[in-house]
Design a protein around this motif. Structure first.
Motif, PDB file in Angstrom:
ATOM      1  N   MET A   4      95.559  -0.267  67.316  1.00  0.00           N
ATOM      2  CA  MET A   4      95.977   0.204  69.139  1.00  0.00           C
ATOM      3  C   MET A   4      95.112   0.060  69.709  1.00  0.00           C
ATOM      4  O   MET A   4      95.522  -0.783  70.938  1.00  0.00           O
ATOM      5  N   THR A   5      93.446  -0.539  69.641  1.00  0.00           N
ATOM      6  CA  THR A   5      92.944  -0.334  70.425  1.00  0.00           C
ATOM      7  C   THR A   5      93.039  -2.161  71.231  1.00  0.00           C
ATOM      8  O   THR A   5      92.638  -2.322  72.312  1.00  0.00           O
ATOM      9  N   THR A   6      92.759  -2.844  69.557  1.00  0.00           N
ATOM     10  CA  THR A   6      92.943  -4.032  70.122  1.00  0.00           C
ATOM     11  C   THR A   6      94.369  -4.878  69.876  1.00  0.00           C
ATOM     12  O   THR A   6      94.131  -5.896  70.482  1.00  0.00           O
ATOM     13  N   HIS A   7      95.374  -4.439  69.742  1.00  0.00           N
ATOM     14  CA  HIS A   7      96.885  -4.679  69.721  1.00  0.00           C
ATOM     15  C   HIS A   7      97.670  -4.635  70.946  1.00  0.00           C
ATOM     16  O   HIS A   7      98.313  -5.097  71.471  1.00  0.00           O
ATOM     17  N   ALA A   8      96.678  -3.437  72.133  1.00  0.00           N
ATOM     18  CA  ALA A   8      97.698  -2.973  72.655  1.00  0.00           C
ATOM     19  C   ALA A   8      96.893  -3.424  74.269  1.00  0.00           C
ATOM     20  O   ALA A   8      95.739  -4.345  74.666  1.00  0.00           O
ATOM     21  N   GLY A   9      97.072  -2.765  75.259  1.00  0.00           N
ATOM     22  CA  GLY A   9      96.668  -2.988  76.535  1.00  0.00           C
ATOM     23  C   GLY A   9      97.332  -4.383  77.153  1.00  0.00           C
ATOM     24  O   GLY A   9      96.239  -4.641  78.536  1.00  0.00           O
ATOM     25  N   MET A  10      97.855  -5.299  77.192  1.00  0.00           N
ATOM     26  CA  MET A  10      98.274  -6.436  77.224  1.00  0.00           C
ATOM     27  C   MET A  10      99.573  -7.221  77.258  1.00  0.00           C
ATOM     28  O   MET A  10     100.163  -5.954  76.640  1.00  0.00           O
ATOM     29  N   THR A  11     100.509  -7.658  77.748  1.00  0.00           N
ATOM     30  CA  THR A  11     101.637  -8.361  77.448  1.00  0.00           C
ATOM     31  C   THR A  11     101.858  -9.044  76.513  1.00  0.00           C
ATOM     32  O   THR A  11     101.040  -9.513  75.395  1.00  0.00           O
ATOM     33  N   SER A  12     103.018  -8.947  75.746  1.00  0.00           N
ATOM     34  CA  SER A  12     103.216  -9.784  74.614  1.00  0.00           C
ATOM     35  C   SER A  12     103.010 -11.188  74.769  1.00  0.00           C
ATOM     36  O   SER A  12     102.431 -11.298  74.164  1.00  0.00           O
ATOM     37  N   GLY A  13     103.096 -12.373  75.582  1.00  0.00           N
ATOM     38  CA  GLY A  13     102.869 -13.145  75.630  1.00  0.00           C
ATOM     39  C   GLY A  13     100.947 -12.927  76.274  1.00  0.00           C
ATOM     40  O   GLY A  13     100.675 -14.326  75.240  1.00  0.00           O
TER      41      GLY A  13
END
Length: 336
Positions: free
Chosen positions: A135-144
């Motif tokens: 959750m911490t390393t894969h989120a908080g950004m756009t899909s692109g």
């Protein structure tokens, strides 16, 4: 009939025969051996026999082309999953890369264990700890943005044992199998417990499977306008886990047809193989890849944290699934 009058007819017949021969020689169905990296064992024979039965016109097991659906697990079925899942290796590297922005991680588990290389403590954190890392390393950004991070990491990361890019550690016999099935009218899907957006940036180039034919675990996303640009933003919340009993659910939601062939390697694939093969109707194929080759790859089954093959291995003999012995059935593991 005179030879003069017969000549044009003979020439015509010769042209037709020559054209048929050329067509046969160039057809994908006429390959002398579509699976050259497989040894001539019972496993290979079972796969070829199944394909011939479901594609042969007039066969009692003939399946129309639009119903020829084959599903493949990814980790341990199409590429390496030891000493840990590739996506976990990605997450660990992401923790290290982001650590300067999070000094609190030096004292916070499971991040502390990652930064100290304490794999025992990390393993003890269980599914909860691993999901927190994801959750911490894969989120908080756009899909692109996430796609770029994945692509950049795969371009530079190297497997610790083989010292090669992870995308080179795909199983050559399985690449041939994917191509063989597609040449015979199958539509091939990847159905993995791994993240769907972790796989989609590279699977088409590596496996020939387009991104819309990838089913995987996902986190929630939401539509946002950023600087007048429409984006999908990744949130630190689980959306769907595509593993174990989740795999048939994901297949039904995305494909809408029950597969007639399924390929896996672990207990995480048990329900997918059951869903595929225990439905009655035409011939169906279930295949398990058994990692038995410690020299060329790894040897493991019932006693492992990654890719445990225990319940599914017991079920194989009862259900009549083909168990591929990597050491005995494959001439080579990776492409040279």
């Amino acid at each position: 009939m005179s030879l003069v009058r017969l000549a044009p007819r003979l020439i015509c017949l010769m042209i037709i025969a020559l054209g048929a021969a050329l067509l046969h020689a160039t057809s994908p169905f006429a390959q002398s051996d579509p699976l050259p990296s497989w040894n001539d064992t019972a496993s290979k024979a079972a796969i070829v026999s199944f394909v011939e039965k479901v594609t042969g016109q007039g066969s009692p097991d003939f399946v129309p082309e639009n119903e020829r659906i084959a599903v493949f697990d990814n980790d341990g079925t199409l590429w390496v999953e030891h000493p840990m899942y590739t996506q976990l290796a990605f997450a660990l590297d992401r923790v290290k890369a982001l650590a300067p922005q999070h000094p609190e991680w030096k004292e916070t588990q499971p991040f502390k264990a990652v930064l100290e290389g304490d794999m025992k403590t990390l393993a003890a954190s269980g599914e909860k700890g691993l999901m927190e890392l994801i959750m911490t390393t894969h989120a908080g950004m756009t899909s692109g943005d996430f796609q770029k991070v994945v692509t950049d990491w795969l371009a530079s990361a190297r497997d610790p044992k083989f010292k090669r890019p992870y995308t080179e550690l795909v199983y050559q016999p399985m690449i041939e199998l994917l191509a063989y099935l597609r040449a015979n009218g199958f539509k091939t899907f990847i159905v993995s417990g791994g993240g769907v957006e972790f796989m989609r940036p590279w699977v088409e180039k590596v496996y020939g499977v387009p991104p819309e034919q990838v089913i995987g675990s996902s986190i929630k996303t939401e539509f946002r306008m950023q600087d007048d640009t429409p984006t999908l933003f990744r949130l630190p919340e689980i959306n769907f886990i595509d593993d174990k009993a989740g795999k048939p659910v994901g297949i039904n939601q995305q494909i809408g047809r029950r597969p007639i062939a399924a390929f896996g390697n672990s207990d995480g694939d048990l329900q997918m193989l059951q869903w595929t093969t225990m439905a009655g109707g035409p011939a169906r194929l279930g295949v398990l890849i058994h990692h038995t080759d410690a020299e060329r790859e790894y040897a493991y089954d019932r006693e492992t944290e990654f890719g445990r093959l225990d319940k599914a291995l017991d079920a194989a003999s009862i259900a009549g699934w083909t168990v591929v012995d990597m050491k005995a059935d494959w001439k080579q593991v990776f492409k040279d």
